[in-house]
Design a protein around this motif. Structure first.
Motif, PDB file in Angstrom:
ATOM      1  N   ALA A 257       0.842  -1.193   0.000  1.00 52.21           N
ATOM      2  CA  ALA A 257       0.000   0.000   0.000  1.00 52.21           C
ATOM      3  C   ALA A 257       0.875   1.240   0.000  1.00 52.21           C
ATOM      4  O   ALA A 257       1.910   1.278   0.677  1.00 52.21           O
ATOM      5  N   ILE A 258       0.481   2.246  -0.757  1.00 52.22           N
ATOM      6  CA  ILE A 258       1.276   3.464  -0.873  1.00 52.22           C
ATOM      7  C   ILE A 258       0.568   4.618  -0.178  1.00 52.22           C
ATOM      8  O   ILE A 258       1.197   5.526   0.344  1.00 52.22           O
ATOM      9  N   PHE A 259      -0.777   4.573  -0.129  1.00 50.83           N
ATOM     10  CA  PHE A 259      -1.537   5.628   0.532  1.00 50.83           C
ATOM     11  C   PHE A 259      -2.416   5.009   1.612  1.00 50.83           C
ATOM     12  O   PHE A 259      -2.902   3.887   1.454  1.00 50.83           O
ATOM     13  N   CYS A 260      -2.647   5.753   2.684  1.00 48.39           N
ATOM     14  CA  CYS A 260      -3.514   5.277   3.756  1.00 48.39           C
ATOM     15  C   CYS A 260      -4.957   5.232   3.257  1.00 48.39           C
ATOM     16  O   CYS A 260      -5.430   6.185   2.653  1.00 48.39           O
ATOM     17  N   GLY A 264      -5.731   8.998   3.404  1.00 48.98           N
ATOM     18  CA  GLY A 264      -5.110   9.337   2.123  1.00 48.98           C
ATOM     19  C   GLY A 264      -3.670   9.797   2.214  1.00 48.98           C
ATOM     20  O   GLY A 264      -3.071  10.163   1.208  1.00 48.98           O
TER      21      GLY A 264
ATOM     22  N   PHE B 259     -10.222   6.185   1.112  1.00 52.64           N
ATOM     23  CA  PHE B 259      -9.273   6.504   0.050  1.00 52.64           C
ATOM     24  C   PHE B 259      -8.648   5.212  -0.476  1.00 52.64           C
ATOM     25  O   PHE B 259      -8.458   4.252   0.290  1.00 52.64           O
ATOM     26  N   CYS B 260      -8.305   5.233  -1.767  1.00 52.26           N
ATOM     27  CA  CYS B 260      -7.653   4.068  -2.371  1.00 52.26           C
ATOM     28  C   CYS B 260      -6.245   3.933  -1.803  1.00 52.26           C
ATOM     29  O   CYS B 260      -5.497   4.907  -1.752  1.00 52.26           O
ATOM     30  N   TYR B 261      -5.873   2.721  -1.371  1.00 52.45           N
ATOM     31  CA  TYR B 261      -4.537   2.524  -0.802  1.00 52.45           C
ATOM     32  C   TYR B 261      -3.463   2.583  -1.885  1.00 52.45           C
ATOM     33  O   TYR B 261      -2.288   2.736  -1.597  1.00 52.45           O
ATOM     34  N   ASN B 262      -3.864   2.455  -3.167  1.00 53.14           N
ATOM     35  CA  ASN B 262      -2.880   2.372  -4.247  1.00 53.14           C
ATOM     36  C   ASN B 262      -2.597   3.724  -4.886  1.00 53.14           C
ATOM     37  O   ASN B 262      -1.448   4.079  -5.136  1.00 53.14           O
ATOM     38  N   CYS B 263      -3.665   4.500  -5.179  1.00 49.68           N
ATOM     39  CA  CYS B 263      -3.453   5.767  -5.878  1.00 49.68           C
ATOM     40  C   CYS B 263      -3.938   6.966  -5.053  1.00 49.68           C
ATOM     41  O   CYS B 263      -3.765   8.114  -5.467  1.00 49.68           O
ATOM     42  N   GLY B 264      -4.566   6.716  -3.914  1.00 48.58           N
ATOM     43  CA  GLY B 264      -4.967   7.818  -3.055  1.00 48.58           C
ATOM     44  C   GLY B 264      -6.256   8.508  -3.455  1.00 48.58           C
ATOM     45  O   GLY B 264      -6.670   9.470  -2.813  1.00 48.58           O
TER      46      GLY B 264
END
Lengths: 270, 270, 270, 270
Positions: A257-260, A264, B259-264
């Motif tokens: 995962a890159i964003f929460c 967010g 929020f999307c964990y991949n693209c926010g």
């Protein structure tokens, strides 16, 4: 205040979170890419003869730039000696060394050595490696597969030695299979489905045997793919719950995962 | 009643559920395919010289057809300006533009430009993209892999630069490796197992090094396959009803994710 | 008693469990394989001229054998008409038809038709298909992937049309890219990593563009592999409990089990 | 005490846990590798003519070494006869036999036989197989896939026979497709994406048909990869302590299983 300046240099050079740190990284990536393009361009005969002066100027420009960068890195590093002996420190040194060696070698007399030193400058492309940030997952999957892939390569080498020898007997020197090593080379070209066609079986028997190798190769090429897929699958499906958001404290983010998912915020720092 | 007619046009052109809507889609797909075949056929020297008149007629027939379609789409669209600026709107414009540009350019004088414009008409094949309905799962798997595949391609480029440079030193200009860029091209041809054979190693040392590259290539080609397989596996096995990101297609969001964990991107729309 | 004989024929021809039924199958498989080898051998110029008489004799021997087999199958089948119209019935007919057509066509006058009819005899290899017993799992995985692979192939065709057109502009007719269809053919040869080398980019720009295609091809070739792997994985991991042993009644056999884990009896009949 | 010495020999030769046992293994691996390199080198014309004496000496050195090793193995083995008839015993014999046969054959008269015997010495590379320790997981995955891969290869052979025949009709002898077997060879070269380019379609129809084969090949190459990946995945994810078949490596037997569900062998030994 000098200390303060040194501290700031260190932050800009070695970190990459704030905007000025990112700017430094981007400028350096551009400089590295351009210097690699110069080395590539210089190796083309027609370009070399036409733009000799320009290329020499650019080459020395980049060399001086990377030398200054190297000196600042040593000066600014918390433990200079540790940096010099680190993987990145050695690469940074290798990126500038060939240009200085160039000066010491009289090109006209040791042509081969001269050429090697010139081409070695291409290794400064390795300076880019430190900017491949998220290669961790890929690398850990490959590392976990390394032992199995090693066994696999060993088995393939045994196989191509035997296949090449049999083909050497079938086709013989008259059809291009002049020695066993050359036949083994052909077997590798065939089994990996590269198929240059510089050597190819001419006799019906040889073509039959080659057909068997190619169809066998189907099954063999599947093995490393299977190994890497299984390892990647393991890495990817590791139970969630590890990554915690610094901003809001949310847990249970999926691996990678890159964003929460809750607020967010970026999870990159983890 | 005009409004009613416009409404019906819009339904037939933009939807594809009822039988008359499907009929319109099928007729358009046939027209696009035929017009692409005309462009392909026209590029063949012998066909061009023999059927010049027929091809010109067909070409203008399709251009007028697509022009009418484009005008009706603008007229019938709920928000004409939104359609014009949309991806499909731009493609629909690009499908007719080259034919009109063709009229403006005096072919005899600017031959290269003339040729480019003619070939650009092939891009009307992109009009077909909107009819690939179920590509979502594939696209979301590729999108989810995009970052990893990007890193992978970057690593491969670094690798082939170094492999090509070493091969340039081993084989040298006499064996076809006339410059580093050409050697890098050879390294890509070899590592991807394409193997044209237009350049191939001639010296024993070169063949040994090429063998190492090919066997290494085995392990490397496995990586993108593994990545895509794992992502496809995730997408396919996600239980229905889970939250999917509209933006990047990422699944597996925990319940209540905002929020999307991949693209926010925001997941609010669900 | 005639009924009894017909019943026995039906059992021997259509079943394959008891030893005499298996013997019939094995003899037929050998006959089919030999007749295919005869067709292959006859197509070789030197063999044809030397063993013309022998090949003709063998050819007619197999034709008569398969004709007798076909007649017995019709006679012995429970519903002859159903057999004739079935997939296997049509193949059995196609296996003998070309030989009889051969008699009707005066070879000297319609050479092309004559050649086609001769080569059509190779299709009797399809008679072997009915003996691939356990292909079910593979076929069901491919069938489940068919829709996705169809979309994938459609997308690849769109892609190669555009890539081929761009390459046609870059390289032009002078470097072998004589028309867009030929460039599209080249793009397919490159993207699938076949790489004959009969057409290959000659200009630096063309080689750069080809490199991009090849590295992109890496990602693209991964897609069908991923699709099939995921489907095969689903088929393989279907919950156990379906297969029950006829002999001892044990349940919980894994999918694809061939022998009962409890009593060792064959599970094939299920 | 002699018994004691024999016992120690047996331990050093057949085991590989303690340091002296490992040292013996490593020395033997080096000797095998060197002897293989000697055979490879000898097959190169220029090396053979220049270093004839040295190569002959090395060759006999290794032959005597492996002969002594073979004799000691027989003498030291607990059940000599069992060792001689075992897979490794036969390989150890085959590694020395060709050198002695070499003496018996008058090279000048039976050149082909002489060459075969010389090349057969390469098979001593198989002596290395016993040192690939952890190949079990790979082998069991391949073994478990063997049946499916067999069916797959059979289906591919049927397919290439038909594709080759059709191509033979389309292109004909004038374009290099001189016979059906040669066309089948071409179809295999194409479908496996090897693509030598020694034979390639010349007519537009042939290139169209070849394009269809290549794109179909995409889907087909995915099948063995999928099979092996799924099997590897099963083997890797089987929880420890589950029952594994000694005979075929199949896992996932339900608790209390007495017979292997895959090959029917007894599981009693566990």
């Amino acid at each position: 205040m000098a200390e303060n300046f040194r501290h700031r240099c260190r932050r800009i050079i070695f970190d990459s979170n704030k905007s000025d740190e990112k700017l430094f990284d981007i400028l350096l990536i551009i400089a590295i890419s351009l210097s690699v393009i110069v080395v590539l361009a210089e190796s083309i005969e027609s370009v070399r003869s036409q733009y000799a002066g320009l290329l020499l100027g650019l080459e020395w420009g980049f060399t001086i730039l990377f030398t200054i960068e190297y000196i600042i890195r040593i000066w600014a590093a918390e433990k200079p000696w540790k940096y010099i002996r680190s993987f990145y420190g050695i690469i940074d040194l290798l990126a500038i060394l060939p240009s200085y060696l160039d000066l010491l070698i009289p090109g006209a007399r040791y042509l081969m050595l001269f050429r090697i030193v010139r081409v070695l400058r291409i290794f400064r492309v390795l300076k880019l490696v430190k900017y491949i940030g998220d290669a961790n997952i890929l690398l850990s999957a490959i590392a976990a597969s390394a032992r199995k892939i090693g066994i696999f390569i060993f088995a393939v080498l045994t196989l191509v030695t035997i296949l090449g020898s049999v083909m050497y007997l079938i086709e013989g020197p008259d059809n291009g299979f002049t020695s066993i090593p050359k036949s083994v080379y052909w077997a590798i070209v065939t089994l990996t489905t590269v198929g240059y066609g510089d050597i190819s079986p001419q006799t019906p028997m040889g073509q039959l045997f080659a057909s068997i190798i190619m169809i066998t190769g189907y099954g063999i090429i599947a093995v490393p793919t299977g190994i890497v897929t299984v390892e990647l699958s393991k890495v990817s499906s590791a139970p969630p719950g590890k990554i915690v958001c610094d901003n809001c404290g949310a847990k249970n983010h999926p691996r990678g995962a890159i964003f929460c998912y809750n607020c967010g915020a970026s999870l990159e720092n983890d």
